[in-house]
Design an enzyme around this catalytic site. Structure first.
Site, PDB file in Angstrom:
ATOM      1  CB  SER A   1       3.159   1.440   6.273  1.00 27.90           C
ATOM      2  OG  SER A   1       2.017   1.446   7.067  1.00 27.90           O
TER       3      SER A   1
ATOM      4  CG  LEU B   1     -10.511 -23.622  -3.121  1.00 28.21           C
ATOM      5  CD1 LEU B   1     -11.568 -23.361  -2.061  1.00 28.21           C
ATOM      6  CD2 LEU B   1     -10.333 -25.111  -3.330  1.00 28.21           C
ATOM      7  N   GLY B   2     -11.279 -21.954  -7.350  1.00 27.34           N
ATOM      8  CA  GLY B   2     -12.182 -21.891  -8.484  1.00 27.34           C
ATOM      9  C   GLY B   2     -13.625 -22.106  -8.076  1.00 27.34           C
TER      10      GLY B   2
ATOM     11  CG  ASP C   1       0.274  -4.280   2.910  1.00 30.11           C
ATOM     12  OD1 ASP C   1       0.290  -3.581   1.891  1.00 30.11           O
ATOM     13  OD2 ASP C   1       0.413  -3.813   4.055  1.00 30.11           O
TER      14      ASP C   1
ATOM     15  CG  HIS D   1      -0.337   0.145   2.523  1.00 28.24           C
ATOM     16  ND1 HIS D   1       0.016  -0.923   3.302  1.00 28.24           N
ATOM     17  CD2 HIS D   1       0.022   1.244   3.221  1.00 28.24           C
ATOM     18  CE1 HIS D   1       0.544  -0.496   4.426  1.00 28.24           C
ATOM     19  NE2 HIS D   1       0.570   0.828   4.397  1.00 28.24           N
TER      20      HIS D   1
ATOM     21  N   GLY E   1       3.383   6.626   7.934  1.00 32.72           N
ATOM     22  CA  GLY E   1       4.770   6.813   7.535  1.00 32.72           C
ATOM     23  C   GLY E   1       5.670   5.698   8.002  1.00 32.72           C
TER      24      GLY E   1
END
Length: 430
Positions: A245, A303-304, A170, A140, A243
């Site tokens: 992260s 999985l679908g 992330d 992010h 700031g």
């Protein structure tokens, strides 16, 4: 997100495997006595933070400072206590800060009333993975960025290329053209205990660069949900702000045990303090290496199916059991190949309870494509066991929509700007 990035030719002689830095005995300074210390070592709003810096020193497990050969060190001057001994946390900071970087990004934020493009700036943190410039940060932090700039503790600034990343986990990997950088020492997050002391170095508010904060581990496997994405994280009372992260969470040996990711800032209108989160480094190692090698996480399980949580109304009206109901099964997917059918209700995966969509998504993160798991399924009122071999998540084509429906039937967008403004759910705001 990664278009218009120039291709970079990497030195084939440089190994980019994620390994611990382990100095030889000959490189180790004589052990020093440790300074005594007393530590062993909720709507919800989450604010993201980025860390920065460039590390030159490393810490061994025994706590001795080691200056790796070839590293360009920006010395940190340590004041001494009355006893003449360096303060323990200060020594860790001195050892690790040269492996931390501050990250500043620009991105297009629409157009003004004259139709001219408007640029938005944001900041974060990261840490160095290799001496030739691979850097790990949070997805992010660099999402949708048109320009990424990295600054080391020594003051060197580089334009960074986004090698790749993954929103579901992330994480993102950057690359700068540099040499002689000090890589961070990666530790073992599985060894953390509640009550252990941890430190964070980062770029709070985007301007207080290379700040140190400290606290303890509050939980080692805390399940939280961020904008519909489940995570199992290290919870800490270490001060974390926008700031921070992407920066490192360090143990008392100066090793990276987590990637600082988010915090709770309020609950039902009440201010919350001391609840921050970091992604365990052990959960990221293989995926980070995959991104370095292939530009993305190539072995994400799939999985679908289209599915949903069995809610109270469904349970009462149709007599369904608690779990995740399969609404549709892709005939070419892993679920169909294993014999799962529309109408099946998944209640467990390898003994772990699956009571909701977030539970299914969280369980999925424990596997890679090709792994086999035992699904406990209710079909026609009978409980059966179905071995399922996870498939590989398809990569959307360039012409496809950025929103893709995952195997759990929830739509997760490639654009994660919604992380910035939630009042009743955790979010990233850095």
């Amino acid at each position: 997100m990664y278009r218009n990035q120039e291709t970079h030719t990497f030195d084939p002689d440089v190994s980019h495997a994620l390994v611990l830095y382990e100095p030889s005995n000959a490189d180790r300074p004589r052990p020093q006595k440790r300074h005594p210390f007393l530590w062993k070592g909720v709507a919800l709003v989450l604010c993201c933070c980025l860390l920065s810096g460039g590390a030159v020193w490393s810490m061994t497990g025994g706590g001795a400072l080691v200056i790796p050969q070839g590293a360009v060190v920006t010395p940190v001057v340590l004041n001494t206590a009355a006893s003449g001994k360096a303060i323990r946390d200060a020594a860790i900071y001195a050892a690790a800060v040269n492996s931390v970087v501050s990250i500043n990004t620009t991105s297009q934020a629409g157009v003004n009333i004259f139709g001219q493009p408007v640029q938005a700036a944001s900041s974060g943190s990261g840490f160095i993975l290799s001496s030739d410039g691979y850097i790990l940060t949070s997805y992010h932090v660099v999402q949708d960025a048109s320009s990424v700039q990295v600054t080391t503790y020594g003051g060197d600034t580089f334009q960074a290329q986004v090698i790749g990343g993954d929103a579901d986990y992330d994480i993102a990997v950057l690359k700068v053209s540099a040499s002689g950088l000090q890589r961070a020492v990666l530790g073992n997050s599985d060894t953390l205990n509640v009550g252990d002391r941890v430190l964070a170095i980062g770029n709070p508010l985007g301007e207080l660069t290379f700040s140190l904060s400290g606290g303890m581990v509050s939980s080692v496997n805390r399940a939280i949900n961020v904008s519909g994405i489940p995570f199992h994280m290290i919870q800490t009372d270490t001060s974390i702000n926008p700031g921070n992260s992407g920066g490192p969470l360090l143990n008392t040996s100066g090793e990276v045990v987590g990637i600082v990711s988010a915090k709770y800032s309020s609950s039902n209108g009440k201010i919350v303090e001391g609840i921050g989160f970091a992604i365990p480094i052990n959960d990221m190692r293989a995926m980070v290496q995959d991104i370095i090698d292939n530009g993305s996480v190539t072995n994400k399980p799939y999985l679908g199916v289209t599915a949903g949580t069995v809610n109270m109304q469904m349970s009462q009206q149709a007599g369904l059991s608690q779990g995740v109901c399969l609404y549709a099964v892709d005939l070419n997917g892993a679920a169909a190949a294993a014999g799962l059918q529309a109408g099946d209700i998944i209640t467990q995966i390898d003994g772990t309870a699956v009571q909701s969509m977030p539970d299914l998504s969280a369980a999925k993160k424990s596997y890679s494509a090709g792994d086999t798991a035992q699904f406990t399924v209710i079909r026609g009122g009978q409980t059966i066991q179905v071995p399922v071999t996870w498939g590989t998540e398809p990569v959307p084509s360039a012409s496809a929509s950025q929103h893709t429906q995952d195997q759990a039937g929830q739509v997760y967008g490639g654009n994660r700007q919604s992380w910035h403004s939630f009042s009743t759910a955790p979010y990233y705001g850095g």
